[in-house]
Design an enzyme around this catalytic site. Sequence first.
Site: not given
Lengths: 322, 125
Positions: A177, A185, A190, A194, A220
């Site tokens: 993770d 974010n 975003h 990404d 994630e």
Amino acid sequence: MRILIADDEALSRRLLEKTLEHAGYEVTAVENGKRALEQLFKPDGPRLALLDWVMPELDGPGVCRAVRTRSEQPYVYMVLLTSKGSKEETVLGLESGADDYLTKPFDSEELRARLRVGERILLLEDRLVQARENMRFRATHDSLTSLLNRSAVMDLLGRELQRSQREHKSTAILLGDVDHFKRVNDTLGHVVGDEVLIEIANRLLSAVRSYDYVGRYGGEEFLIVLNSCDPNYAPSRAEEIRKSISNHQINTVKGPLSLTMSLGLLLSADWGPRPIEDLLHEADIALYEAKAAGRDCLRIAKPLGKIEAPPVAVQQAVRRRH
Amino acid sequence: MKNSEESISEQVWNLPELHERVENDQELLRELVTIFRRDFPRTIRSLEEAVAAGDLKNSASLSHALKGMLANLGAARAAAAAAMLEKMASSAGEETSLKNALNALQREAASLLPELDAYMKEVRR
């Protein structure tokens, strides 16, 4: 475009060969049905075929039948050449699997026009196959990172666990993770988030062997399956994967970012046969422990609720290498 | 050359049709005539033997091969004679009618071959 001609009669074969060469085809000419099948069954063999009806060894309809019994192969468009003209024979020819037939002596313009029909059919088939492949990919892969999606990687893990059970080997399950990903974010947007996920996916893929699996498990969160992985080496391989994230900054449109990953590791050999959901749950607990221990580290799930840190020697060895 | 009063179907050798089929590739045309002059004699010899021996199966397949060759060459009359023979052999015709059909084919061949020879002499000049 390549085309196969099968005709036992030399004059007719030569005439066809030349006519089709003039029309721009790459021609292979053979003199009987057996040779025709050899050519058509070659991997990447011609997909257009012009077959004389009457031939020694194997006749034209025989070739058609043999080709049509194969499945899962690219379509071969076959035209029978016949001097026979009766309706019964036309039906017999088409029933054998031919797509079309021409009566001899052929008219070269008609021949070319009919072969163009064949090319259109083949093009259509190629497009359908391509569309099917695209859909298959989309159904099993994550659209952002192109990694395996959750259900696909879990399917593969399930199969791998059965196999390692059978072969008395161990599969290493890693849940990773990205630490503090929400901050990326929230503060950078975003688009940057990404970018980070794509780069992390690439790093994970580079850090494993070609026959291991990497999937996007959740937002994630990533699931990595190390197939037939020696339990003694699994912790150091997991450490290397962790380092592949933290060792270098990730470049984004908003500048380079330092990110880390916490990992939970589980070795199937420690657990014996268990439902996949249980094993993933245990790996998730180990991942949670890694987070609680300060992140950017690895914890190993052991039975009876034990969670272990990797041996210090492993951590140091990996540190030295980087 | 044939008399111009004769209709197309009666031509021994329809050279214009063949020209069209080879798309005016003179070299290919010569090659086809050469292949024919090489393959025809031995095929008809085998056919003669098959008919003499009453071998219907071989008679049928050999006359089929000749029919194809002749038709591709533009020799419609000889091709029709070969087709007739093939039909008789396939339907187990009488021995005499088979022989008659063979004779008809031989007669057609006898008028065709000199035309091919003349053509080859012409183009080689």
